[in-house]
Enzyme design. Structure first.
Site, PDB file in Angstrom:
ATOM      1  CE  LYS A  97      -3.945   1.650   2.852  1.00  0.00           C
ATOM      2  NZ  LYS A  97      -4.724   1.335   4.072  1.00  0.00           N
ATOM      3  CB  SER A 157      -8.137   2.986   2.994  1.00  0.00           C
ATOM      4  OG  SER A 157      -7.238   2.468   3.957  1.00  0.00           O
ATOM      5  CB  SER A 217      -8.061   0.142   5.921  1.00  0.00           C
ATOM      6  OG  SER A 217      -8.817   1.332   5.906  1.00  0.00           O
TER       7      SER A 217
END
Lengths: 96, 458
Positions: free
Chosen positions: B64, B139, B163
């Site tokens: 990420k 996310s 997330s």
């Protein structure tokens, strides 16, 4: 229910160091009011006599020596990240 | 789907080239913000030459884009960090690299990890791995999709309120949020420091065990880390007492999601475990607690983006005040601003006790309720999210609607307990649905061994 005015949004933006565009203010105002209305349902919960929980590690007072690490990022590399740098320093617009 | 063992012992260069080729084939999903190709190939050649070895030697992974890494900028999917070249790497990246793993790319997320769909990325949303008309979840949407598309056998995400778990459920992969403190947060863009946890996406629980055993442990640079206690279990758990959280099985929850969860509960029973309905009285208030505590921490953590020390400065700014104010206004997406301002509100004098303190006391209540349940139960079971992956734009007009997607994941975050999403079925429309397993603090090994023992049984 907490009413949020346009002035409140401007004040919160100042506290948050955000220079909002005029066009952003009303929708942020409506959103913030709605979010606060939602979170206010917490008032239904009885929390009398409970201590607040700020962290969940059970650790306390973790100390370390205040000494530079050998593998820390070097000064030049960090200065290179600044939008403006001069004479081995980060540069900002004139303050006084 | 290829697991980690399929990559071990192969040419590292071939592994990396294959991952990059697959990533390029799937560019329509927009899972990636950057490839770290040059550095990855260089490291692959060093693995192949025997200079780097370890349990993950030559295994490609993605991360990420809120993890500080070399080889590409670290943007957190924001404009304010667009030019940011990390001067150091996150501790867990260093650990994975020391074990021989090779990062091949940076994945998309909601800017600063604020969101549940990856639609808040300043660079455009990521599309679901199974159905491109649906969101990836968030996310950590890009990492979930990259894993689900079999581009890499594992990916890193961060989980502050769901997330990792929610996009794992939306894309049909495993997503693990370990106990708070098991993995270092150092070198990951901070969101809410009291609930930020670093974890992973994989195809199997066994791969998650392997990756997490490399990631886990105390870090002198993150004072909240715990001594390494994580040792994967060697045998399947027997006759566990499992509580199914009824508060998350109400009519508000999509019928397909409830059905998949019930079927998983039946499979657990068939495997010799007991499953009973349990209640968490404060469950329905967890989202309200979360959306006070987390914005408060965000407003403080995001104060560092000032257009001065790093990141992007507004070209319009003349005075110092404008450098701060305009750089931040231009550099943050709307959701960042909402959260920062909510945080400023709940922390401001006059409101601090009524909101922030109240929420932190309610958090204690929630933790007490969890502790009481873990006296009687080893594992708690519930859905991950109230619905399967939703359509683009469906929840963007109303922030509360988007927040509700986290309604069942934030409890574990506030309590700091380990939780994971396990693929368990599909909706009538064929969208993946995961179930959520939670355990008491530091019981990560139990959680993963249960998930492992149930693979292929549900």
């Amino acid at each position: 229910m907490t009413q949020i005015s346009r002035d409140d949004v401007v004040h919160l933006a100042t506290l948050s160091n955000l220079q909002l565009e005029e066009s952003e203010i009303e929708s942020l105002r409506a959103d913030i009011e709605k979010i606060l209305e939602y979170v206010e349902q917490l008032n239904e919960l009885d929390t009398e006599g409970l201590e607040p929980t700020y962290q969940v590690t059970d650790l306390e007072n973790v100390w370390r020596d205040d000494s530079p690490k050998e593998d820390a990022a070097d000064r030049e590399a960090l200065l290179a990240l600044a939008p403006e740098a001069q004479n081995n320093s980060v540069k900002v617009p004139k303050v006084l | 789907m290829a697991t980690i063992s399929d990559y071990i012992g192969k040419s590292a260069r071939a592994n990396v080239e294959q991952a990059l080729e697959r990533a390029r084939q799937h560019e329509s999903h927009h899972a990636f913000l950057a490839y770290t190709e040059n550095r990855a190939l260089e490291r692959a050649d060093r693995v192949d030459a025997g200079e780097i070895s370890g349990p993950l030697a030559g295994v490609p992974f993605v991360v990420k884009d809120n993890y500080l890494t070399f080889g590409a900028p670290t943007t957190a999917a924001s404009k304010i960090l667009e030019p940011f070249q990390a001067p150091l790497q996150a501790t867990v990246i260093e650990k994975l690299e020391a074990a021989g793993a090779i990062c091949v790319g940076k994945t998309n997320l909601d800017a600063f990890a604020h969101g549940g769909s990856t639609e808040n990325s300043a660079y455009g949303p990521t599309k679901n791995a199974v159905d491109e008309s649906k969101v990836a979840g968030g996310s950590s949407g890009g990492s979930a999709v990259a894993t689900a598309l079999d581009i890499v056998p594992f990916a890193l995400g961060s989980d502050t309120g769901g997330s990792i778990r929610q996009p794992a459920s939306f894309n049909g992969v495993i997503g693990v949020k370990p106990t708070y403190g098991m993995t270092s947060r150092y070198g990951v863009v901070a969101m809410a420091s009291s609930t930020d946890v670093m974890g992973c996406f994989t195809h199997t629980a066994e791969d998650a065990e392997l990756v997490l055993s490399v990631m886990a442990g105390k870090d002198a640079r993150d004072m909240t880390t715990l001594e390494d206690y994580f040792t994967p279990a060697t045998s399947a758990p027997q006759s566990l007492r499992i509580g199914l959280i009824s508060d998350f099985m109400t009519d508000d929850v999509d019928a397909d999601v409830r059905e998949v969860t019930s079927i998983y509960a039946d499979s657990l029973r068939a495997a010799g475990h007991t499953v009973e309905n349990v209640n968490i009285p404060s469950a329905k208030y967890t989202l309200a607690m979360y959306y006070i505590i987390v914005p408060a921490e965000i407003s403080s953590n995001l104060a560092r983006y000032d257009g001065i020390r790093y990141g992007k400065r507004s070209s319009e700014a003349k005075s110092l005040e404008e450098v701060y104010g305009k750089s931040r206004d231009e550099g943050f997406v709307t959701e960042n601003k909402r959260r920062i301002m909510i945080g400023s509100f709940v922390l401001s004098s006059g409101f601090f006790d009524a909101y922030y303190q109240k929420a932190q006391k309610a958090r204690t209540l929630l933790i007490n309720e969890f502790n009481a349940l873990f006296e009687k139960y080893d594992i708690l079971l519930c859905p991950v999210s109230p619905t399967p992956a939703f359509g683009f734009g469906e929840n963007t007009a109303d922030p509360i609607k988007m927040y509700l997607s986290d309604a069942m994941t934030v409890a574990a975050s506030l309590a700091g307990i380990p939780a994971m999403s396990v693929p368990a079925g599909t909706s009538k429309d064929g969208l993946p649905i995961g179930v959520q397993l939670m355990a008491q603090r530091k019981q990560d090994a139990l959680l993963l061994s249960l998930a492992k023992s149930m693979e292929g049984k549900s």
